[in-house]
Motif scaffolding. Structure first.
Motif: not given
Lengths: 407, 347
Positions: A119-126, A149-154, A172-176
């Motif tokens: 829950d709340q996992i962020s993948f940033l600038n990878l 849940k609450n996935v951020l891929i940026d 569930d609840n995702i931003i790419v």
């Protein structure tokens, strides 16, 4: 008096916020030191990966909450798994509130970076890459949150995945967003997931650009409420190199966006060019399945206001060939297989379940595959785009707790 | 100050006499540096357990590169694990499960020249279970905590007289959770009724293990073993093929491949009691297999092992293809033969 100070000390010890430490690991210290850091990291800590290349023979895993793993940049800190002998993936996260940023993962034997049940996992600038280019022996997924849940891929870049570069499954609840997927079979795939915003990405030189799929016989089904907007989906021209048996092995070369068996999907304001099969296809799950709880037809899909360049001049593979057999060349910019539950084929489809196309720029065809199968001699695709005009309420923008939204 | 000394004295008294298991070490925040500090063994080198530490054996064990395993369970005196029909028993805080991995020099003489490689412990503290691995020293007198795991080159002679050289992998602390997870929390896998419900002799005469646990006061709420679930020994030629294969899949795969396990997203569920034919793999398409699919369409095709992804991944020793993903680098020809027969005979 001393007694009360003692008590106060205890109270403080319990009340004090978790001490967050920074643990620096440099490649010169060796892989074992890095593994140690991953297993001994305390909740809330940051592991800083120094500049250079770590050569790893086993996958790394992280199970502590609130940890940040931070490198010196996706071209400066590299976790290389070229000599991997164990584990299914490069990096596995199973805890909550984790941020992974500013490093690269290369040449894993299985998947690149995976989160399971986070829950709340962020993948940033990878950057996740198979450096040998497209190859059926490459790992399946690059950036791979699943059952999360609450996935951020940026701002991630993924190259060479033999399935999907960026793959979000049963989540569930995702931003790419702001990410680049190239030279993968599928650039970005959202599968069996709820509430996703996919925007500002570039999907290029994959077999297919962006896939929105729902598959049977899985714990989470009924993918829905997905917006795909403001993406650049161009030049998807890599021959399909997925190992057969995987669903993406059917994706024809030169497909922009493929929506399969989802509900409430909105595809708008994207730029498409030079996708040789077609820019947008909306289809039903085409394979046999044994699952009474699974809905195989797309429901409530809106395609609008996209910009379309060249498409449909060289459809590929079994799916592309089927499209071409029915609709002829060139294939239109947007096509729908026209498959609905049989009861609806005999009657009508409710407004919220229909496929809508509002385009000033593009061409369209409903392939009417059911009629085509039953009465091929008297069935032609329906190209009257005006008949498919209409709107559906759009899902609200996805807000994530790690960006200040409510959880 | 005096108060502190008194508190320390009390703690020491609670820890019990020398030679007994140190419950405080089991429930502590941090694990001790050496295995001996727990007091699980009266004689470490001879593998002689301390009082209250019960040896046990699985009817069908997990395959770990042919390692011989010595298992022990400990519950605090006067406290028992609670019975469960289908899951691992529910152990009280202060319990420990201990498993030593070892190799005889020659599998034709399995009781001789045994070298202990590592001992894995599962410790039930106030915040739940924690898992650690201890690697044995060359003198075989004690083992040292290895949080980051280890790779140990090993050789042994197999039953056919062939020398096998391979690299044994001691898991790092986080990898333990790769298998020992149920709904995301660390959990024991082995001590389930069905896998303990058989007769074994651990030095005190042959006895049903469930009966032995009940008699020792370590297990409460248990039914008569005769009416409790049981799996066969997968090598027992007298047992039905279906049960042998399902017991093997249950132990080797279902800790991940179950609805609450680390591989829940695959939709492939291989638990002993699973009834759904598709979830068991028959005519089920893979979801995230990647090159593990081997260009095949279904997890299991009845009657056709060579067209079954499940079978091909159990045969493989290639990272990214082989299953299980961790815990082995060698293939188990005997298990492969069993699964081949099972799939061939399935309809």
């Amino acid at each position: 008096m001393r007694h009360s100070i003692w008590l106060a000390g205890i109270a403080l010890a319990f009340a004090a916020p978790a001490f967050s430490a920074e643990i620096l690991v440099n490649p010169s210290e060796g892989a074992e030191r890095l593994v140690e850091a991953f297993v001994s990291v305390a909740p809330g800590d940051t592991i800083v990966l120094g500049e250079g290349r770590f050569d790893l023979t086993e996958g790394l895993s992280l199970d502590a909450e609130g940890v940040t793993i931070k490198g010196a940049g996706p071209d400066k800190t590299v976790l290389s798994f070229k000599d991997q002998t164990g584990s299914g993936e490069g990096l596995l996260v199973t805890s909550n509130k984790v941020v992974l940023k500013d490093f690269a993962v290369e040449d894993t034997k299985g998947d690149g970076v995976k989160s399971k049940g986070s829950d709340q996992i962020s993948f940033l600038n990878l950057r996740v890459e198979w450096t040998n280019g497209p190859d059926a022996k490459n790992g399946a997924y690059g950036v791979y949150p699943v059952s999360s849940k609450n996935v951020l891929i940026d701002g991630v870049t993924v190259k060479g995945a033999s399935d999907a570069g960026i793959y979000v499954g049963q989540s569930d609840n995702i931003i790419v967003r702001n990410s680049t997927a190239s030279l993968n079979v599928a650039g970005i795939e959202i599968e069996n997931s709820y509430r996703a915003d996919v925007y500002g990405n570039t999907a290029t030189h994959n077999t297919g650009g962006i896939l929105i799929f729902d598959l049977p016989n899985l714990p989470q089904m009924g993918g829905r409420d997905i917006r795909v907007f403001g993406n650049t989906v161009v030049d998807n021209d890599t021959p399909n190199f997925a190992p057969k048996g995987n669903i993406v092995a059917m994706v024809p070369k030169g497909l922009g966006v493929l929506v399969m068996a989802n509900r409430n999907v909105h595809v708008f304001d994207n730029r498409f060019d030079n996708n040789a099969t077609t820019h947008v296809a909306v289809i039903s799950y085409p394979l046999s399945f044994d699952d009474k709880t699974y809905g195989s037809n797309p429901r409530g899909v809106v395609v609008r206001d996209n910009a379309y360049g060249k498409a449909g001049y060289a459809p590929e593979g079994e799916v592309g060939q089927t499209f071409a057999d029915v609709a002829g060349l060139p294939l239109p910019d947007v096509l729908w297989d026209g498959v609905t539950p049989l009861t609806e084929w005999l009657t009508w489809t409710a407004a919220e379940d229909r496929v809508y196309v509002n385009e000033t720029d593009g061409s369209f065809a409903n392939l009417k595959m059911i009629s085509n199968f039953l009465f091929p001699w008297k069935t032609a695709p329906d190209r009257r785009i005006g008949k498919y005009a209409g709107a559906l309420p759009e899902p609200a923008p996805v807000k994530l707790p790690q960006e200040g939204g409510a959880s | 100050m005096r108060r502190l000394a008194a508190a320390l004295g009390l703690a020491l008294a609670l820890a019990g006499p020398a030679g007994a298991v140190d419950i405080a070490a089991i429930t502590a925040d941090k694990p001790p540096e050496t295995l001996s500090a727990f007091g699980f063994f009266a004689d470490m080198a001879a593998r002689k357990p301390a009082a209250g530490v019960m040896p046990y054996a699985m009817a069908t064990p997990l395959f770990t590169d042919f390692a011989v395993k010595f298992r022990y369970a400990f519950t605090p005196p006067g406290q028992a694990a609670a019975w469960s029909d289908n899951e691992a028993f529910s152990f009280p805080v202060g319990s420990a499960l201990i498993k030593t991995f070892a190799y005889p020099a020659d599998f034709a003489k399995p009781a001789e020249a045994i070298r202990m490689i590592e001992t894995r412990v599962l410790l039930n503290g106030p915040d739940g279970w924690k898992a650690y691995a201890y690697v044995w020293n060359a003198a075989q007198t004690d083992a040292t905590l290895k949080l980051a795991g280890a790779k140990i080159p090993l050789t042994f002679r197999d039953v056919s007289g062939k020398d096998v050289a391979f690299t044994y992998a001691v898991p790092n602390k986080n990898q333990c959770k790769g298998c020992h997870a149920l709904n995301g929390a660390v959990t024991p896998i082995g001590p389930k009724a069905r896998n303990l419900n058989h007769v074994a002799d651990h030095g005190g005469g042959a006895k049903n293990q469930l009966a032995a646990w009940i008699e020792a006061g370590a297990l409460a709420g248990a039914p008569d073993p005769a009416s409790a679930p049981a799996v066969p020994d997968w090598r027992d030629e007298a047992a039905p093929l279906e049960a042998r294969a399902r017991a093997w899949l249950d132990v080797n795969c279902a800790h991940c491949h179950r609805r609450e396990g680390p591989a829940s997203n695959s939709g492939l569920f291989l638990t002993w009691g699973e009834q759904d034919r598709t979830a068991l793999g028959f005519d089920k398409r893979p979801v995230a297999a990647g090159r593990g699919s081997g260009d095949l369409a279904f997890d299991i095709v009845a009657g056709k092992p060579d067209e079954s992804i499940l079978f091909r991944r159990i045969e493989s020793t290639e990272p990214g293809v082989m299953m299980p993903e961790i815990g082995r680098s060698l293939a188990d020809a005997e298990a492969i033969a069993l699964l081949r027969r099972w799939i061939e005979s399935s309809r």
